[in-house]
Motif scaffolding. Structure first.
Motif, PDB file in Angstrom:
ATOM      1  N   ASN A  25      37.030  51.898  43.334  1.00 41.45           N
ATOM      2  CA  ASN A  25      37.463  50.498  43.442  1.00 41.45           C
ATOM      3  C   ASN A  25      38.930  50.377  43.812  1.00 41.45           C
ATOM      4  OD1 ASN A  25      35.560  50.457  40.523  1.00 41.45           O
ATOM      5  ND2 ASN A  25      34.808  49.567  42.425  1.00 41.45           N
ATOM      6  N   TYR A  27      42.162  49.366  45.814  1.00 44.76           N
ATOM      7  CA  TYR A  27      42.723  48.316  46.666  1.00 44.76           C
ATOM      8  C   TYR A  27      44.205  48.588  46.884  1.00 44.76           C
ATOM      9  CZ  TYR A  27      38.605  45.340  45.771  1.00 44.76           C
ATOM     10  OH  TYR A  27      37.332  44.825  45.694  1.00 44.76           O
ATOM     11  N   SER A  36      48.899  39.652  42.649  1.00 44.90           N
ATOM     12  CA  SER A  36      48.405  38.281  42.487  1.00 44.90           C
ATOM     13  C   SER A  36      47.351  37.907  43.531  1.00 44.90           C
ATOM     14  CB  SER A  36      49.574  37.289  42.559  1.00 44.90           C
ATOM     15  OG  SER A  36      50.185  37.311  43.836  1.00 44.90           O
ATOM     16  N   HIS A  37      47.170  38.743  44.536  1.00 45.26           N
ATOM     17  CA  HIS A  37      46.215  38.423  45.599  1.00 45.26           C
ATOM     18  C   HIS A  37      44.960  39.290  45.550  1.00 45.26           C
ATOM     19  CE1 HIS A  37      49.192  35.770  47.300  1.00 45.26           C
ATOM     20  NE2 HIS A  37      50.061  36.776  47.440  1.00 45.26           N
ATOM     21  N   VAL A  38      44.872  40.191  44.590  1.00 42.26           N
ATOM     22  CA  VAL A  38      43.706  41.078  44.509  1.00 42.26           C
ATOM     23  C   VAL A  38      42.422  40.279  44.296  1.00 42.26           C
ATOM     24  CG1 VAL A  38      42.588  42.891  43.160  1.00 42.26           C
ATOM     25  CG2 VAL A  38      45.012  43.067  43.716  1.00 42.26           C
ATOM     26  N   ALA A  39      42.477  39.307  43.404  1.00 43.66           N
ATOM     27  CA  ALA A  39      41.275  38.520  43.109  1.00 43.66           C
ATOM     28  C   ALA A  39      40.758  37.813  44.358  1.00 43.66           C
ATOM     29  CB  ALA A  39      41.569  37.504  42.006  1.00 43.66           C
ATOM     30  N   ALA A  40      41.666  37.268  45.173  1.00 39.41           N
ATOM     31  CA  ALA A  40      41.254  36.577  46.391  1.00 39.41           C
ATOM     32  C   ALA A  40      40.608  37.548  47.373  1.00 39.41           C
ATOM     33  CB  ALA A  40      42.452  35.886  47.034  1.00 39.41           C
ATOM     34  N   LYS A  42      39.075  40.344  46.536  1.00 33.09           N
ATOM     35  CA  LYS A  42      37.775  40.698  45.973  1.00 33.09           C
ATOM     36  C   LYS A  42      36.741  39.608  46.233  1.00 33.09           C
ATOM     37  CE  LYS A  42      39.275  43.793  42.258  1.00 33.09           C
ATOM     38  NZ  LYS A  42      39.300  44.050  40.791  1.00 33.09           N
ATOM     39  N   ASN A  43      37.210  38.368  46.322  1.00 35.52           N
ATOM     40  CA  ASN A  43      36.297  37.250  46.577  1.00 35.52           C
ATOM     41  C   ASN A  43      36.031  37.019  48.058  1.00 35.52           C
ATOM     42  OD1 ASN A  43      35.815  36.591  43.871  1.00 35.52           O
ATOM     43  ND2 ASN A  43      37.691  35.361  43.752  1.00 35.52           N
ATOM     44  N   ARG A  61      40.506  48.066  50.978  1.00 33.91           N
ATOM     45  CA  ARG A  61      39.665  47.133  50.238  1.00 33.91           C
ATOM     46  C   ARG A  61      38.501  47.881  49.583  1.00 33.91           C
ATOM     47  NH1 ARG A  61      38.068  41.533  51.067  1.00 33.91           N
ATOM     48  NH2 ARG A  61      39.150  41.512  53.074  1.00 33.91           N
ATOM     49  N   ASP A  62      38.499  47.963  48.279  1.00 40.04           N
ATOM     50  CA  ASP A  62      37.370  48.459  47.489  1.00 40.04           C
ATOM     51  C   ASP A  62      36.848  49.804  48.003  1.00 40.04           C
ATOM     52  OD1 ASP A  62      35.571  48.417  45.403  1.00 40.04           O
ATOM     53  OD2 ASP A  62      34.072  47.234  46.484  1.00 40.04           O
ATOM     54  N   ALA A  98      45.233  48.178  42.859  1.00 36.57           N
ATOM     55  CA  ALA A  98      44.193  48.220  41.831  1.00 36.57           C
ATOM     56  C   ALA A  98      43.297  49.417  42.120  1.00 36.57           C
ATOM     57  CB  ALA A  98      43.364  46.932  41.836  1.00 36.57           C
TER      58      ALA A  98
END
Length: 372
Positions: A25, A27, A36-40, A42-43, A61-62, A98
């Motif tokens: 996983n 990133y 602060s942009h990892v969640a975006a 991931k989405n 990415r992932d 991450a």
């Protein structure tokens, strides 16, 4: 000082026993507020939208990758795909935004600086595209440099270095300086320097891409011959598919920071994951890349075994030649581990494997018209 060398060997054995490298996983976002942009991302936020909206750059990415100990893992892709970014996470020259990079079960990303320094010194070695030789040191002193840093005595360092100088074909050039060597010879020095450390993980970032084609093939042969003996875990970065297919036990293809496909060379050539990979492998000579175990029919229990026995890793090209030379033989018996039969393959199967799915699709309407 001999204890330094013993320490290197002990770390090496521990890593091999622990089973190689596992990336989970992972990133990487470049920019001041990356986390602060990892969640975006991931989405589903795309690389282009991330750059446009935030000014940050998506590097990886992932990424999930299992690299068995003692294997050659090739990572390939076009410029900007993230391959060099990925390899630099393994020895943490780049910190991830991450994810985890596990070597010997230890997460490199969580190492404190003192442990990370020892890890870099003793468990990883790197061969660079631009050779990175010290111009004021001769061949021998370049090769012993890492051993000196680890505190190994000069006498022991010279003995180790001389063995590797000879193994890479530079015996007699020990006192030459980098500017007195060809590009291929300089890269041999870089390889000897890395191997002298006896690190279990060898990282090679486009190590041969600056070399002429013939020298490049020669260096590939050197690496493959050495790997039969040293069994290092090698991560090799390239943008050249032919090089990837020749060297890799496994191949991972990246595009825009994403893992498009991972598998053996046969997986990549016979079962491309998408159009991007298909375009990569379109011009590959399948006869030389695919082996008979990739196209054989598995042996049914109790089935009679008749035919000429061949090794499972024999190429299709060699198999067709072997089959056509045998009068009265219409199939080959594929022999696996322990020299036991595992399958059979005939000339039709071998010939079919030479044809790409696109060629079969293009030919289909012609046969349809003939049936009308």
């Amino acid at each position: 000082m001999a204890s330094g060398s013993k320490s290197i060997r002990r770390w090496s054995m521990a890593n091999i026993n622990d089973g190689g490298i596992k990336i989970q996983n992972l990133y990487k976002i470049f920019g001041p507020k990356a986390a602060s942009h990892v969640a975006a991302v991931k989405n589903g936020l795309s690389k282009a939208d991330l750059l446009q909206q935030t000014g940050h750059v998506l590097g990886l990415r992932d990424i999930n990758l299992d690299i068995p100990a003692g294997s050659i893992q090739v990572i390939m892709g076009l410029s900007g795909s993230g391959k060099s970014t990925l390899i630099r996470h393994i020895n943490r020259l780049i910190d991830p935004t991450a994810g985890e990079v596990l070597i010997g079960g230890v997460d490199v990303c969580k190492m404190k600086f003192r442990h990370l320094r020892e890890f870099r010194r003793r468990q990883t070695a790197m061969v660079f595209q631009k050779f990175a030789l010290l111009p004021h040191r001769n061949v021998l002193d370049n090769v012993i440099y890492g051993l000196e840093v680890c505190g190994v005595s000069r006498k022991e360092s010279i003995g180790t270095a001389m063995r590797w100088v000879e193994r890479v074909g530079l015996k007699g050039f020990e006192q030459r300086y980098p500017n007195q060597l060809s590009g291929g010879m300089q890269q041999r020095v870089g390889l000897a320097r890395a191997l002298a450390m006896d690190a279990p993980v060898l990282l090679m970032d486009e190590a041969y891409s600056a070399l002429d084609p013939l020298i490049r093939m020669d260096m590939q042969t050197v690496l493959l011959d050495l790997q039969k003996e040293i069994r290092k875990t090698i991560v090799f970065i390239t943008h050249d598919l032919d090089e990837a297919l020749r060297l890799g036990d496994q191949i991972a293809i990246l595009r825009d920071g994403c893992m498009v496909q991972q598998g053996t060379k046969q997986d990549i050539v016979l079962r491309p994951a998408d159009e991007y990979v298909t375009n990569f492998v379109r011009q590959v000579n399948r006869g030389r890349v695919v082996s008979v175990d990739g196209v054989m029919s598995p042996l049914r229990p109790g089935a009679a075994v008749v035919g000429k026995p061949v090794a499972a890793d024999m190429s299709i090209e060699e198999a067709i030649s072997a089959l056509t030379r045998e009068h009265g033989v219409d199939q080959l018996i594929v022999m696996g581990q322990g020299n036991q039969p595992v399958g059979t393959v005939n000339l039709r199967q071998l010939a079919s494997a030479l044809v790409t799915p696109e060629e079969v699709s293009d030919a289909a309407p012609v046969f349809a018209d003939e049936r009308v």
